[in-house]
Design a protein around this motif. Sequence first.
Motif, PDB file in Angstrom:
ATOM      1  N   GLN A  78       0.863  -1.185   0.000  1.00 46.49           N
ATOM      2  CA  GLN A  78       0.000   0.000   0.000  1.00 46.49           C
ATOM      3  C   GLN A  78       0.904   1.241   0.000  1.00 46.49           C
ATOM      4  O   GLN A  78       1.844   1.306   0.772  1.00 46.49           O
ATOM      5  CB  GLN A  78      -0.879   0.037   1.263  1.00 46.49           C
ATOM      6  CG  GLN A  78      -1.742  -1.197   1.494  1.00 46.49           C
ATOM      7  CD  GLN A  78      -2.882  -1.289   0.499  1.00 46.49           C
ATOM      8  OE1 GLN A  78      -3.534  -0.297   0.181  1.00 46.49           O
ATOM      9  NE2 GLN A  78      -3.116  -2.490  -0.026  1.00 46.49           N
ATOM     10  N   ASP A  79       0.550   2.214  -0.850  1.00 47.60           N
ATOM     11  CA  ASP A  79       1.351   3.436  -0.906  1.00 47.60           C
ATOM     12  C   ASP A  79       1.202   4.284   0.334  1.00 47.60           C
ATOM     13  O   ASP A  79       2.112   4.983   0.755  1.00 47.60           O
ATOM     14  CB  ASP A  79       0.923   4.268  -2.123  1.00 47.60           C
ATOM     15  CG  ASP A  79       1.613   3.751  -3.380  1.00 47.60           C
ATOM     16  OD1 ASP A  79       2.544   2.931  -3.215  1.00 47.60           O
ATOM     17  OD2 ASP A  79       1.200   4.146  -4.486  1.00 47.60           O
ATOM     18  N   GLN A  80      -0.002   4.235   0.865  1.00 54.39           N
ATOM     19  CA  GLN A  80      -0.281   5.093   2.024  1.00 54.39           C
ATOM     20  C   GLN A  80      -1.096   4.321   3.039  1.00 54.39           C
ATOM     21  O   GLN A  80      -2.154   3.751   2.718  1.00 54.39           O
ATOM     22  CB  GLN A  80      -1.109   6.296   1.567  1.00 54.39           C
ATOM     23  CG  GLN A  80      -0.260   7.449   1.109  1.00 54.39           C
ATOM     24  CD  GLN A  80      -1.017   8.756   1.272  1.00 54.39           C
ATOM     25  OE1 GLN A  80      -2.218   8.825   1.005  1.00 54.39           O
ATOM     26  NE2 GLN A  80      -0.338   9.790   1.714  1.00 54.39           N
ATOM     27  N   ILE A  81      -0.609   4.312   4.248  1.00 51.26           N
ATOM     28  CA  ILE A  81      -1.340   3.639   5.318  1.00 51.26           C
ATOM     29  C   ILE A  81      -1.102   4.417   6.600  1.00 51.26           C
ATOM     30  O   ILE A  81      -0.047   5.051   6.772  1.00 51.26           O
ATOM     31  CB  ILE A  81      -0.891   2.158   5.441  1.00 51.26           C
ATOM     32  CG1 ILE A  81      -1.850   1.361   6.317  1.00 51.26           C
ATOM     33  CG2 ILE A  81       0.543   2.035   5.945  1.00 51.26           C
ATOM     34  CD1 ILE A  81      -1.679  -0.147   6.197  1.00 51.26           C
ATOM     35  N   LYS A  82      -2.111   4.397   7.480  1.00 59.73           N
ATOM     36  CA  LYS A  82      -1.938   5.075   8.774  1.00 59.73           C
ATOM     37  C   LYS A  82      -2.209   4.059   9.868  1.00 59.73           C
ATOM     38  O   LYS A  82      -3.274   3.438   9.881  1.00 59.73           O
ATOM     39  CB  LYS A  82      -2.930   6.233   8.877  1.00 59.73           C
ATOM     40  CG  LYS A  82      -2.880   6.983  10.199  1.00 59.73           C
ATOM     41  CD  LYS A  82      -3.942   8.062  10.137  1.00 59.73           C
ATOM     42  CE  LYS A  82      -3.896   9.022  11.271  1.00 59.73           C
ATOM     43  NZ  LYS A  82      -4.867  10.117  11.027  1.00 59.73           N
TER      44      LYS A  82
ATOM     45  N   VAL B 226       1.568   6.198  19.492  1.00 54.78           N
ATOM     46  CA  VAL B 226       2.072   6.849  18.278  1.00 54.78           C
ATOM     47  C   VAL B 226       1.059   6.745  17.143  1.00 54.78           C
ATOM     48  O   VAL B 226       0.198   5.865  17.129  1.00 54.78           O
ATOM     49  CB  VAL B 226       3.406   6.215  17.795  1.00 54.78           C
ATOM     50  CG1 VAL B 226       4.537   6.526  18.764  1.00 54.78           C
ATOM     51  CG2 VAL B 226       3.264   4.714  17.596  1.00 54.78           C
ATOM     52  N   SER B 227       1.195   7.691  16.230  1.00 57.56           N
ATOM     53  CA  SER B 227       0.399   7.678  15.006  1.00 57.56           C
ATOM     54  C   SER B 227       1.393   7.791  13.858  1.00 57.56           C
ATOM     55  O   SER B 227       2.199   8.719  13.819  1.00 57.56           O
ATOM     56  CB  SER B 227      -0.567   8.868  15.023  1.00 57.56           C
ATOM     57  OG  SER B 227      -1.381   8.840  13.885  1.00 57.56           O
ATOM     58  N   ILE B 228       1.328   6.825  12.973  1.00 56.93           N
ATOM     59  CA  ILE B 228       2.351   6.749  11.914  1.00 56.93           C
ATOM     60  C   ILE B 228       1.690   6.621  10.551  1.00 56.93           C
ATOM     61  O   ILE B 228       0.755   5.831  10.382  1.00 56.93           O
ATOM     62  CB  ILE B 228       3.287   5.539  12.177  1.00 56.93           C
ATOM     63  CG1 ILE B 228       4.186   5.850  13.380  1.00 56.93           C
ATOM     64  CG2 ILE B 228       4.129   5.204  10.947  1.00 56.93           C
ATOM     65  CD1 ILE B 228       4.817   4.649  14.013  1.00 56.93           C
ATOM     66  N   THR B 229       2.155   7.414   9.600  1.00 56.45           N
ATOM     67  CA  THR B 229       1.725   7.187   8.221  1.00 56.45           C
ATOM     68  C   THR B 229       2.941   6.731   7.420  1.00 56.45           C
ATOM     69  O   THR B 229       4.083   7.046   7.786  1.00 56.45           O
ATOM     70  CB  THR B 229       1.147   8.451   7.554  1.00 56.45           C
ATOM     71  OG1 THR B 229       2.176   9.424   7.504  1.00 56.45           O
ATOM     72  CG2 THR B 229      -0.045   8.993   8.311  1.00 56.45           C
ATOM     73  N   GLY B 230       2.689   6.001   6.379  1.00 52.57           N
ATOM     74  CA  GLY B 230       3.811   5.532   5.568  1.00 52.57           C
ATOM     75  C   GLY B 230       3.360   4.542   4.522  1.00 52.57           C
ATOM     76  O   GLY B 230       2.172   4.461   4.195  1.00 52.57           O
ATOM     77  N   LYS B 231       4.341   3.783   4.027  1.00 50.97           N
ATOM     78  CA  LYS B 231       4.047   2.784   2.997  1.00 50.97           C
ATOM     79  C   LYS B 231       4.073   1.407   3.617  1.00 50.97           C
ATOM     80  O   LYS B 231       4.955   1.099   4.422  1.00 50.97           O
ATOM     81  CB  LYS B 231       5.108   2.828   1.896  1.00 50.97           C
ATOM     82  CG  LYS B 231       5.085   4.090   1.059  1.00 50.97           C
ATOM     83  CD  LYS B 231       6.257   4.059   0.095  1.00 50.97           C
ATOM     84  CE  LYS B 231       6.655   5.453  -0.367  1.00 50.97           C
ATOM     85  NZ  LYS B 231       6.678   6.505   0.656  1.00 50.97           N
ATOM     86  N   LEU B 232       3.133   0.578   3.193  1.00 50.82           N
ATOM     87  CA  LEU B 232       3.146  -0.822   3.620  1.00 50.82           C
ATOM     88  C   LEU B 232       3.930  -1.603   2.576  1.00 50.82           C
ATOM     89  O   LEU B 232       3.551  -1.624   1.400  1.00 50.82           O
ATOM     90  CB  LEU B 232       1.714  -1.354   3.729  1.00 50.82           C
ATOM     91  CG  LEU B 232       1.589  -2.771   4.298  1.00 50.82           C
ATOM     92  CD1 LEU B 232       1.782  -2.767   5.810  1.00 50.82           C
ATOM     93  CD2 LEU B 232       0.218  -3.363   3.955  1.00 50.82           C
ATOM     94  N   VAL B 233       5.030  -2.206   2.996  1.00 56.41           N
ATOM     95  CA  VAL B 233       5.882  -2.943   2.045  1.00 56.41           C
ATOM     96  C   VAL B 233       6.159  -4.345   2.558  1.00 56.41           C
ATOM     97  O   VAL B 233       6.000  -4.614   3.747  1.00 56.41           O
ATOM     98  CB  VAL B 233       7.237  -2.217   1.827  1.00 56.41           C
ATOM     99  CG1 VAL B 233       7.026  -0.806   1.283  1.00 56.41           C
ATOM    100  CG2 VAL B 233       8.043  -2.171   3.125  1.00 56.41           C
ATOM    101  N   GLU B 234       6.554  -5.199   1.652  1.00 55.46           N
ATOM    102  CA  GLU B 234       6.916  -6.549   2.065  1.00 55.46           C
ATOM    103  C   GLU B 234       8.112  -6.492   2.997  1.00 55.46           C
ATOM    104  O   GLU B 234       9.061  -5.746   2.748  1.00 55.46           O
ATOM    105  CB  GLU B 234       7.258  -7.399   0.828  1.00 55.46           C
ATOM    106  CG  GLU B 234       6.068  -8.207   0.380  1.00 55.46           C
ATOM    107  CD  GLU B 234       6.374  -9.002  -0.875  1.00 55.46           C
ATOM    108  OE1 GLU B 234       7.209  -9.910  -0.780  1.00 55.46           O
ATOM    109  OE2 GLU B 234       5.773  -8.677  -1.925  1.00 55.46           O
TER     110      GLU B 234
END
Length: 460
Positions: A16-20, A71-79
């Motif tokens: 996913q490109d963007q996940i929170k 914490v609250s984190i946004t980012g990319k979901l990667v393998e």
Amino acid sequence: MKRTLIKHALENDAPQDQIKIQGWVRTRRDAKTFSFVEVNDGSCLKSIQVIVDATLADYQKVSQVNTGAAVSITGKLVESQGKGQAWEVIADSLEIVGHADTTYPLQKKGHTQEYLREIAHLRPRSNLFGSMFRVSSRLAQTIHRFFDERDFVYIHTPIITASDCEGAGKLFRVTTLNPQKHSNAESLIDYSRDFFGQSTYLTVSGQLAAEVFACALSNVYTFGPTFRAENSNTSRHASEFWMIEPEMAFCDLEGDMDFAEAFIKYLIQDTMESCPQEMDLFHRFVDKGLKDRLRFVLDRPFQRVAYTEAVEILKASGKSFEFPVEYGANLQSEHECFLTEQHFKCPITVYNYPKEIKPFYMRANDDGKTVAAMDVLVPGIGEIVGGSQREEREDQLLSHMKHHQLSPDHYWWYLDLRKYGSVPHSGFGLGFERMLMFVTGVANIRDVIPFARTPGSAEF
Ligand code: 4AD
Ligand code: MG
């Protein structure tokens, strides 16, 4: 951006490109050019690993990302490159929602259960207790589903009541009278002046009210809190616990025993299927071999044994019990454990108990000595279910009440059920917490209840 629960993040089948994600930090490890942060939000056993790169503007906050912080984190979901997890998050932003300092008590693993009870407000954040309360929630839902699938009607029976169903006198009084103002001694208080115009208590069982509804809607159940002012400080007794009580019209003791067995097996089966991660954890760290034992329980019929026979087995065992085995005495937990763990090596249903040790509502058997009672006993715990066929004959019921020194005037409505269209009916009570102990292998009732109430203890 909308939050994704970690449970769902880990179930993804594509990056996913963007996940929170939002949750509480389990650990942080710093490398030269980045930090690993493990975040858990309680939605599942697993935590998710977040990589915070040193080039990130928010990286200066990392030193404050302590175990326990929110914490609250946004980012990319990667393998994930690492072992043991399919996905990880590469952070784009990191916000510390709530700081935690180094006094946070769950820094390290390996705390004793006793210590964790003292921090019952924080222990749900541990793997064991997070798992416990997810399983507990699922179990409660499954109980409702089991009854719904069988056309049972769910009844809310009263929590404040004027009757002592079990007749054991282990009642918590409910009053608004001030004893200092109304008398000098408890015995002189005039409870007819109390809030409800009579003595009232917290219920020990919803059974009597459930019987009313079974004698109209056929198959009903109640599932609610019950209270016992019993001064027994054991690993299996709580002063406040939840009980599931089905009540079935046109059902005898045999049908009752069959139903209890099917119910218990259904609950075990569902928990094993729907909570695999949690059950793995209990199997590995709490009660070694738990899953094998539960499968063994599922695969065999519960053994049925009359009380008289159970007493004979105990007497013939040659064991020296702390409490002597005598016909007419209650089975003690040591006796129950011997029968299930050593003799039968499986759950058993003991039936036809002497009438002297059972409550007034149980149906008298033709032998004049026993009543149509049944208890399901399981290894490790002892009694998990208590039930009976109810006395549906008015004259017999009146004579039981006389014997138990209960006033027919007080139970007029209960007697009415025997006057108007009385039918054979049966039911039982399953202790929710004891069931939870049985499926998780957790040995102390205090560790399956969010905030346990036991003699001398009502903290939190
Ligand atoms: O055997 P009990 O006392 O049965 C009744 O109350 C009946 N009126 C039920 C019925 O027929 N509808 O309690 C039923 C179950 C026990 O087998 C046990 O699992 C649980 O309730 N239980 C307790 N659990 C935790 N702490 C306690 N103090 C408990 N007392 C009973
Ligand atoms: Mg009982």
